[in-house]
Scaffold this active site. Structure first.
Site, PDB file in Angstrom:
ATOM      1  N   HIS A 104      25.435 -85.064 -37.046  1.00  0.00           N
ATOM      2  CA  HIS A 104      24.823 -84.019 -38.167  1.00  0.00           C
ATOM      3  C   HIS A 104      24.480 -82.994 -37.591  1.00  0.00           C
ATOM      4  CE1 HIS A 104      21.904 -82.916 -41.046  1.00  0.00           C
ATOM      5  NE2 HIS A 104      22.428 -83.868 -42.042  1.00  0.00           N
ATOM      6  N   ASP A 126      20.197 -90.360 -32.917  1.00  0.00           N
ATOM      7  CA  ASP A 126      19.997 -90.091 -34.270  1.00  0.00           C
ATOM      8  C   ASP A 126      20.029 -91.357 -35.040  1.00  0.00           C
ATOM      9  OD1 ASP A 126      19.688 -89.203 -36.853  1.00  0.00           O
ATOM     10  OD2 ASP A 126      21.239 -87.731 -36.580  1.00  0.00           O
ATOM     11  N   GLN A 184      20.802 -92.787 -40.255  1.00  0.00           N
ATOM     12  CA  GLN A 184      21.660 -93.591 -41.067  1.00  0.00           C
ATOM     13  C   GLN A 184      21.680 -95.013 -40.831  1.00  0.00           C
ATOM     14  OE1 GLN A 184      23.141 -92.430 -43.839  1.00  0.00           O
ATOM     15  NE2 GLN A 184      22.441 -90.371 -43.384  1.00  0.00           N
ATOM     16  N   LYS A 215      15.403 -91.958 -45.825  1.00  0.00           N
ATOM     17  CA  LYS A 215      16.627 -92.731 -45.969  1.00  0.00           C
ATOM     18  C   LYS A 215      16.539 -94.019 -45.704  1.00  0.00           C
ATOM     19  CE  LYS A 215      19.339 -88.776 -44.477  1.00  0.00           C
ATOM     20  NZ  LYS A 215      20.520 -88.414 -44.291  1.00  0.00           N
ATOM     21  N   CYS A 232      27.050 -81.943 -43.821  1.00  0.00           N
ATOM     22  CA  CYS A 232      26.346 -81.322 -42.593  1.00  0.00           C
ATOM     23  C   CYS A 232      27.047 -81.750 -41.481  1.00  0.00           C
ATOM     24  CB  CYS A 232      24.725 -81.679 -42.633  1.00  0.00           C
ATOM     25  SG  CYS A 232      23.946 -81.142 -44.226  1.00  0.00           S
TER      26      CYS A 232
END
Length: 419
Positions: free
Chosen positions: A132, A209, A212, A235, A377
């Site tokens: 991202h 990261d 997700q 999220k 993104c």
């Protein structure tokens, strides 16, 4: 966790009872029931999260850590209880390794800024090509400040991270390796434990990261063994405006604070300021108190669910979605692994052949189908796929087979209109 191979109807638990806890899903748009397939952008919120935030504002609205009165005491107790919740949820070793931020983007920026004094010219920072923008731009800014060099980790033809190329890049002895756990655009999964172990072997710091991944996978930061793991509340069925920076205590304690003032200090004079201890040292100013409390409610909500059956349900549903798209014809899918043992997590990226993704998204919206269209993104990823953008359908714990069928029916109507 293992992927499933049976049909969605084979999972035995009361899925409708879970779905009923999300009030936004009960609405209709025009003549159609809402079909929400944009969970990868932001998840819908269960009533428990909405109620927890409302209760704070109605009964306990006060600043934390700063007052002697009962409202502040109650707010502080609730706020700090969530820190312990998060630590247990991701298996952090210490509660003060959990830093509250405003989201994944701020978390990564805090790490990148905080490392400024630790990097020098020509130090190498490896970044996942599928990352991202929030896991690319902060490292570029760090490179501008220090003279470090950003080097992307290439992808294979099926949009998986290229492990052979990664091994070669490790010979550069990078100072930082920044990767995603799950691609927000494609739903592809990185073997983060293996990647982190290889990076550590050459002395690199690692940031994962997990924005997700956090709502779909069981995350154990000690098992992953990364230096930093970041994610957002919105999220994982929590509110917007709150995120988490997990870091090993030693690494967090060496970061230069990005923000200063307020609660992060120990003593201040006009001659000298001494910062406080973690976690306060990295939490300047009034925090997002209601949002943190809402995040705690989201964690409780997730912990009360049948996680293994829900994982099976999600995997069956994503495979069903992929199959239906393939059978529709004239559909291009991206990031579907060639390895039958690999699986995508909660998202499918696609285009109608020869048609612009924004046109497809607008026509789907006219039938109350909510999907994401654009570069997600992740412009370097799109460039690696030779795409200007694509559509993405993404699912959550509330998504059911009827949603997929409604989406496929609507997409078929769009295809017939455009082709």
């Amino acid at each position: 966790m293992k992927p499933a191979s049976s049909t969605p109807s084979a999972v035995l638990f009361d899925h409708q009872a879970i779905r009923d806890q999300f009030p936004a899903l009960k609405q209709t748009i025009g003549d159609y029931p809402l079909c929400y397939l944009d969970t990868a952008a932001t998840s819908q919120k269960p009533q428990a999260v909405i109620d927890a935030m409302t209760e704070y504002y109605q009964l306990n609205n006060a600043n934390v850590h700063r007052a002697a009165h009962q409202l502040s005491a109650r707010a502080t107790q609730q706020y700090e209880a969530v820190r312990q919740q998060v630590a247990e949820f991701i298996n952090a070793q210490r509660q003060d390794e959990i830093i509250f931020t405003h989201g994944t983007t701020e978390s990564i920026n805090m790490v990148a800024y905080g490392l400024t004094s630790q990097l020098k010219p020509n130090d190498v920072i490896l970044v996942d090509t599928a990352a991202h923008h929030a896991n690319i731009v902060p490292w570029q800014e760090l490179a501008k400040r220090t003279g470090a060099v950003i080097t992307p980790i290439p992808l294979t033809a099926d949009a998986q991270l290229d492990m052979a190329a990664f091994d070669r890049l490790l010979t550069l002895k990078p100072k930082m390796v920044a990767i995603c756990h799950v691609s927000n655009a494609l739903g592809t999964v990185n073997c983060v434990e293996e990647l982190v172990a290889k990076a550590k072997a050459v002395g690199a710091l690692t940031l994962v990261d997990g924005a997700q991944a956090i709502a779909h996978l069981s995350v154990d930061v000690q098992k992953i063994d990364c230096d930093f793991y970041v994610f957002s509340g919105h999220k994982m069925y929590g509110p917007t405006g709150v995120g988490i920076l997990y870091g090993r205590y030693q690494q967090l304690d060496q970061l230069t604070p990005m923000l200063t003032g307020g609660e992060m200090i120990k003593t201040v004079s006009f001659a000298y300021t001494e910062y406080g201890a973690l976690p306060n040292r990295l939490e300047a100013g009034t925090p997002a108190i209601a949002e943190v409390i809402g995040l705690g409610a989201a964690i409780r909500f997730l912990q009360q669910l049948p996680r293994e059956p829900l994982w099976v349900h999600e995997q069956q549903l994503i495979q069903y979605l992929q199959q239906q798209l393939q059978q529709l014809g004239d559909i291009e899918l991206y990031g579907i692994a060639n390895d039958k043992n690999a699986t995508n997590i909660a998202a499918v990226a696609f285009n109608i052949k020869g048609e612009h993704h924004q046109d497809v998204g607008i026509l789907l919206d006219q039938q109350a189908i909510a999907v994401r269209c654009g570069h997600h993104c992740a412009m370097p990823l799109m460039a690696s796929l030779n795409l200007g953008g694509c559509c993405r359908a993404s699912i959550g714990i509330y998504t059911n087979k009827q949603d997929v069928d409604q989406f496929i029916h609507a997409l078929n109507a769009v295809k017939e209109l455009l082709l």
